[in-house]
Every structure is written in structure tokens, then in C-alpha cells.
Design a protein around this motif. Sequence first.
Motif, PDB file in Angstrom:
ATOM      1  N   SER A   1      10.731   7.281  -0.534  1.00 15.91           N
ATOM      2  CA  SER A   1      11.193   6.845  -1.853  1.00 15.91           C
ATOM      3  C   SER A   1      10.237   5.808  -2.441  1.00 15.91           C
ATOM      4  CB  SER A   1      12.600   6.247  -1.749  1.00 15.91           C
ATOM      5  OG  SER A   1      13.528   7.209  -1.306  1.00 15.91           O
ATOM      6  N   LEU A   2       9.740   4.929  -1.604  1.00 13.63           N
ATOM      7  CA  LEU A   2       8.748   3.943  -2.034  1.00 13.63           C
ATOM      8  C   LEU A   2       7.496   4.631  -2.551  1.00 13.63           C
ATOM      9  CD1 LEU A   2       7.460   1.095  -2.176  1.00 13.63           C
ATOM     10  CD2 LEU A   2       6.924   1.328   0.265  1.00 13.63           C
ATOM     11  N   PHE A   3       7.006   5.625  -1.808  1.00 24.12           N
ATOM     12  CA  PHE A   3       5.809   6.354  -2.223  1.00 24.12           C
ATOM     13  C   PHE A   3       6.036   7.097  -3.536  1.00 24.12           C
ATOM     14  CE2 PHE A   3       5.105   6.893   2.632  1.00 24.12           C
ATOM     15  CZ  PHE A   3       4.739   5.554   2.730  1.00 24.12           C
ATOM     16  N   GLN A   4       7.223   7.714  -3.660  1.00 25.16           N
ATOM     17  CA  GLN A   4       7.538   8.498  -4.859  1.00 25.16           C
ATOM     18  C   GLN A   4       7.585   7.618  -6.105  1.00 25.16           C
ATOM     19  OE1 GLN A   4      11.272  10.352  -3.806  1.00 25.16           O
ATOM     20  NE2 GLN A   4      10.377  11.083  -1.899  1.00 25.16           N
ATOM     21  N   SER A   5       8.154   6.429  -5.986  1.00 26.50           N
ATOM     22  CA  SER A   5       8.315   5.552  -7.145  1.00 26.50           C
ATOM     23  C   SER A   5       6.967   5.166  -7.744  1.00 26.50           C
ATOM     24  CB  SER A   5       9.081   4.286  -6.748  1.00 26.50           C
ATOM     25  OG  SER A   5       8.332   3.499  -5.840  1.00 26.50           O
ATOM     26  N   ASN A   6       5.924   5.138  -6.904  1.00 28.44           N
ATOM     27  CA  ASN A   6       4.575   4.816  -7.364  1.00 28.44           C
ATOM     28  C   ASN A   6       3.699   6.056  -7.505  1.00 28.44           C
ATOM     29  OD1 ASN A   6       4.005   1.590  -7.238  1.00 28.44           O
ATOM     30  ND2 ASN A   6       5.589   2.171  -5.783  1.00 28.44           N
ATOM     31  N   GLU A   7       4.339   7.247  -7.377  1.00 29.15           N
ATOM     32  CA  GLU A   7       3.646   8.534  -7.504  1.00 29.15           C
ATOM     33  C   GLU A   7       2.451   8.648  -6.555  1.00 29.15           C
ATOM     34  OE1 GLU A   7       3.160  10.208 -11.474  1.00 29.15           O
ATOM     35  OE2 GLU A   7       4.430   8.616 -12.278  1.00 29.15           O
ATOM     36  N   LYS A   8       2.644   8.158  -5.320  1.00 27.84           N
ATOM     37  CA  LYS A   8       1.644   8.288  -4.267  1.00 27.84           C
ATOM     38  C   LYS A   8       2.110   9.360  -3.280  1.00 27.84           C
ATOM     39  CE  LYS A   8      -1.174   5.085  -5.707  1.00 27.84           C
ATOM     40  NZ  LYS A   8      -2.536   5.428  -6.158  1.00 27.84           N
ATOM     41  N   MET A   9       2.125  10.598  -3.774  1.00 22.69           N
ATOM     42  CA  MET A   9       2.698  11.688  -2.988  1.00 22.69           C
ATOM     43  C   MET A   9       1.857  12.056  -1.765  1.00 22.69           C
ATOM     44  SD  MET A   9       5.256  11.880  -4.866  1.00 22.69           S
ATOM     45  CE  MET A   9       5.841  11.636  -6.535  1.00 22.69           C
ATOM     46  N   GLU A  10       0.579  11.622  -1.774  1.00 22.55           N
ATOM     47  CA  GLU A  10      -0.281  11.977  -0.642  1.00 22.55           C
ATOM     48  C   GLU A  10       0.225  11.351   0.654  1.00 22.55           C
ATOM     49  OE1 GLU A  10      -2.478   8.687  -2.993  1.00 22.55           O
ATOM     50  OE2 GLU A  10      -1.156  10.400  -3.359  1.00 22.55           O
ATOM     51  N   TYR A  11       0.831  10.163   0.569  1.00 16.33           N
ATOM     52  CA  TYR A  11       1.348   9.514   1.780  1.00 16.33           C
ATOM     53  C   TYR A  11       2.551  10.275   2.339  1.00 16.33           C
ATOM     54  CZ  TYR A  11      -1.473   5.621  -0.003  1.00 16.33           C
ATOM     55  OH  TYR A  11      -2.502   4.840  -0.475  1.00 16.33           O
ATOM     56  N   GLN A  12       3.427  10.721   1.448  1.00 16.74           N
ATOM     57  CA  GLN A  12       4.569  11.519   1.895  1.00 16.74           C
ATOM     58  C   GLN A  12       4.101  12.840   2.467  1.00 16.74           C
ATOM     59  OE1 GLN A  12       7.793  11.911  -0.898  1.00 16.74           O
ATOM     60  NE2 GLN A  12       8.691  13.662   0.149  1.00 16.74           N
ATOM     61  N   THR A  13       3.077  13.414   1.846  1.00 18.98           N
ATOM     62  CA  THR A  13       2.520  14.679   2.329  1.00 18.98           C
ATOM     63  C   THR A  13       2.055  14.544   3.779  1.00 18.98           C
ATOM     64  OG1 THR A  13       1.789  15.347   0.117  1.00 18.98           O
ATOM     65  CG2 THR A  13       0.686  16.385   1.989  1.00 18.98           C
ATOM     66  N   ILE A  14       1.297  13.481   4.056  1.00 22.83           N
ATOM     67  CA  ILE A  14       0.793  13.264   5.417  1.00 22.83           C
ATOM     68  C   ILE A  14       1.942  13.013   6.385  1.00 22.83           C
ATOM     69  CG2 ILE A  14      -0.628  11.762   6.870  1.00 22.83           C
ATOM     70  CD1 ILE A  14      -2.395  11.275   4.397  1.00 22.83           C
ATOM     71  N   GLY A  15       2.938  12.235   5.948  1.00 20.39           N
ATOM     72  CA  GLY A  15       4.094  11.973   6.799  1.00 20.39           C
ATOM     73  C   GLY A  15       4.837  13.242   7.166  1.00 20.39           C
ATOM     74  N   ASN A  16       5.014  14.131   6.186  1.00 16.96           N
ATOM     75  CA  ASN A  16       5.676  15.412   6.443  1.00 16.96           C
ATOM     76  C   ASN A  16       4.883  16.269   7.419  1.00 16.96           C
ATOM     77  OD1 ASN A  16       8.019  15.180   4.866  1.00 16.96           O
ATOM     78  ND2 ASN A  16       6.943  15.751   3.003  1.00 16.96           N
ATOM     79  N   VAL A  17       3.577  16.286   7.238  1.00 16.90           N
ATOM     80  CA  VAL A  17       2.715  17.102   8.104  1.00 16.90           C
ATOM     81  C   VAL A  17       2.742  16.571   9.537  1.00 16.90           C
ATOM     82  CG1 VAL A  17       0.329  17.786   8.578  1.00 16.90           C
ATOM     83  CG2 VAL A  17       1.217  17.890   6.241  1.00 16.90           C
ATOM     84  N   ILE A  18       2.699  15.252   9.684  1.00 14.78           N
ATOM     85  CA  ILE A  18       2.770  14.654  11.029  1.00 14.78           C
ATOM     86  C   ILE A  18       4.042  15.104  11.737  1.00 14.78           C
ATOM     87  CG2 ILE A  18       3.126  12.484  12.279  1.00 14.78           C
ATOM     88  CD1 ILE A  18       1.199  11.170  10.300  1.00 14.78           C
ATOM     89  N   TYR A  19       5.162  15.051  11.024  1.00 12.96           N
ATOM     90  CA  TYR A  19       6.429  15.444  11.640  1.00 12.96           C
ATOM     91  C   TYR A  19       6.449  16.913  12.025  1.00 12.96           C
ATOM     92  CZ  TYR A  19      11.222  17.014  12.068  1.00 12.96           C
ATOM     93  OH  TYR A  19      12.364  17.624  12.516  1.00 12.96           O
ATOM     94  N   SER A  20       6.094  17.798  11.073  1.00 14.64           N
ATOM     95  CA  SER A  20       6.221  19.238  11.316  1.00 14.64           C
ATOM     96  C   SER A  20       5.275  19.716  12.411  1.00 14.64           C
ATOM     97  CB  SER A  20       5.967  20.020  10.016  1.00 14.64           C
ATOM     98  OG  SER A  20       4.664  19.768   9.519  1.00 14.64           O
ATOM     99  N   VAL A  21       4.060  19.208  12.414  1.00 12.79           N
ATOM    100  CA  VAL A  21       3.100  19.603  13.453  1.00 12.79           C
ATOM    101  C   VAL A  21       3.542  19.069  14.810  1.00 12.79           C
ATOM    102  CG1 VAL A  21       0.722  19.356  14.258  1.00 12.79           C
ATOM    103  CG2 VAL A  21       1.168  19.799  11.834  1.00 12.79           C
TER     104      VAL A  21
END
Length: 479
Positions: A134-154
Amino acid sequence: MNVTSRVIKNSSLLLFASVINNVMTFILTLFTARYLGTYNFGLISSATSLVGVFGIFCDLGFATYAIREVSRNKDLTGVYFGTVFLLRVISSILTCIVYVIFIFFSNFSTDGTNVMIIFGIYMLFNSFVLCYYSLFQSNEKMEYQTIGNVIYSVSVLLIILLIIFRSGNVTIVAAAYPIAIILSFIYCSYITIKKYPRLSVCLEKSFIKQILIKGIPFGITSVFTSIYFWIALIILTYMAGSVSVGLFSSSQKLLLVLSAIFYLISNAIFPVMSELFTTDKNALVDLYHKLMKYLLIVGMAIAVGTSIYSKEIIGIIYGSEYVVGAHALTILIWAGIFMFLSGLTSTLLGAINKQVSVTKNAAIGAIFSIILNLILIYYLSYIGASISTVSTEFLILVLMLYALSKTEFKLNLKKSVLPCIQVILANIIMGVVLLYLNLPFIFAIVVAVIVYIVALIVTGAINRNDISIVLNFIKDFKK
């Protein structure tokens, strides 16, 4: 970069992560469904559904409210998210305590109880990760969420493959989920410390009261939304047993993929819509109408293609043991269209400070879903659950559009009729071609994409303005 390009760019980053996640999930499901069998796979699915419901109480809408306010004024980042994170820790711990008590008073087997408790650990850390997102989204820094999602799924895929290789049981398989989310949590914590201003906690009574009063409607909406999405699986668990749960969840997990995709798109859209509400309302209306058409184009194509190849899809992903449940997928996939459109409308309502209307509609949907599921599951088992899910999503769409019609941002129905007809005609053309050629599923995907794009252009569903948006986005993205 213009508004539409901003949304597309932010969505593209999240969709990139979604593609990776879905590939990982596909491979994961391919192995776990066959390795665990319908009963144990049903246990994992039941744990997922319970955590999905209980997990909503970890936030209660505080982070969503913070996204809206911070997107309008970035200087508020530290105080809003510092306070929200403290509230998240408190609510998450309390939720986990209630969750554990609920599990021990339920009639689960020993393996079932162990799996549920392990997923409780996952729920706790996932709550913290979502707060970071939510913090990343509020500042439109979606790349951080993207990496976080990839870390989890992999991570979860690699860990479970290792467990399967070592012949671990269902309890050990379940342990992969909290381990993977903890790795994502560590990454998000590092990024927050390094990239963002120091988070500060404001304990002023008026500020806390503001967050509670204005944030809770978002949270209650999430509770009701989770209820009408997950309740079918929960009722199946108690009324029909783990085998029916396994058959239904094999189809529902594919719908969950669509839900996850829209969730990511919504994350990109919500801060932009919230900002436009205070800066350019005409641009907000234009953005909403464009996105409604694009989501209809994507959602209907997925529904048509999946309905035609439901047996093949279930067979490829889960194996022949699950093909008997393919009829559920044929029905369930149509909920995706209504889910896309109602989700976008509810996102807009939240961005224009009409979150209470969204809450009321979600409550109606939850009540409707519970009653309908109890009736249809009793008579039709998992097929009844599928029908109930589609019916509920359609009702929610109608309610959301009605709520929006009471505002200045209502959908222009006259202008929307022609695009809807054009999209439907394009899908009919694609469906007829697929039925006529009767190609194997893998080859059908390629043919369907080509035919669909041509049909969209021929029918006028995609016009010069749409093509121009894509070209401008590519141009802006290169800058």
C-alpha cells in the motif's frame, strides 16, 4: 506522461509480476494437485479460503484510506503509513489469536489443524507485506511491489518442489507458504528503510479517529467481498467434504488468477483516480469509460475461450482426476467479467469518497451469496457453488452501477451500448472459429488471439483512439 499512459505503465509493471506469478502458480498447481490428491489439495484450498476471510480483519481499510490521502499529498507518507503500520500490527495479532481459537474449536483432522495453523503464520506476515505494498502504491512505485510478488511466487514454487522431491506430507507442503512470504517481507522492509522517509506514528486522538472513521468502510467492504468470494468454498468444506472442495477449488483457483490480475490493476488505478478527483474530473470520467471497455474486451475473451476448452484446461493443469469438475469452470469463469467491471466501478466509488455505498453493496452481495450457496450447494454441490458465484458477481455489478448513477461520474449507457455490442460480436466470431476448427488447446490460443484482434478491429471495438493510446504509451515509456 498522460493519465492513461500512467495507468498503463503502473498496471504493466504489476501485470508483469502477475504473469510470472501465474506461471509459477501454474507449475505449482500442476505438481501439488497431482502430488497431494483431491483430499489433501482440498485441505490446502480450505486453509487458503479461511485465511482469505480472516486476513481481511488484519487491516480494516486503514491502508486503503492512506493510499487515497497520500496519493493526493505525498508529504503525508511518513505519518500516515507509520500510524497505519502500528494499527496493522495490533489488528493482525488480534486476528491471528481469534483465528487460532476458531481452528481449535473446529472439527478438523490432525493434518487439517496443522495446515490451518501454518497458514495462520502466513496470514500474519502477508498482512505486513500488503501494508508495504500500500505504501508503494500510494507513491506509484509499482516496481517494488512487482519484485516483492516475484520473490514470493518463485520462493514458494522452489520450496514446494524441493518438498515434493523429498516426499514431504501435506503439513510440510503448507510450511512453504509462510517461509516464502517472510522472504518477501524482508525485501519490503529493506526497501522501505532505504527508499522512504522515516515512518512516524501520530497518536493524536483526532488523527486516529479520522483514520478509523474514514478507513473502516474500506475494511468492512473487504470483509463482505471476501465473504461472497470465499463463502462457497467454506460451505462446501462443511456440507460436501474435501473432495468436492478440491473439484470446486480447481476451477476457483483459475478465477482467483483473474481476481489477482484485477487486484493488481486496481492497485495501479486507485491512486490515480484519487488524485484526478481533486485535479481533473473530466479526465477521471474519460479514464473510467476507457478502462470499462478494455476490461470487457479482456474478460469476455477469457470467458469464451475457457468455456470452450474447460475440460482441456482442467486436464492439463490438474490431471484426469479433476476433469469431472470441468463443468464448474465452464460456469464459474463468467463471474470474471462481472468481477472486472464491478471492481473497477467500486474502485472509482472509493476514489470519489463514496466508500460507504460500496460497503452497503458488498454487504448485500455477502448476504445474497450465503443464502444462495446454502440452497444451491445442498442440491447441486460444487456446481451450485459455481452458479452462486456468478449470480453474486452479477448482482454486485448491478448494485455498483446503480450507486455510481447517483453521482456525476455515472456510466454513459448510450455511449456504452455500441462498444458492448462490438465486443460481443468480436467474441462470437472468435468462438465460432474455435468451435469450427476444433484445434488442440495450445494451438487454439494462438489462433484465438489473432482472430480476436482482427475481429475487434473489424467490428470497431478497437478504434484509432485506442491504437493511439498504445502508441503514445510506448513513446512515453521510452523516455
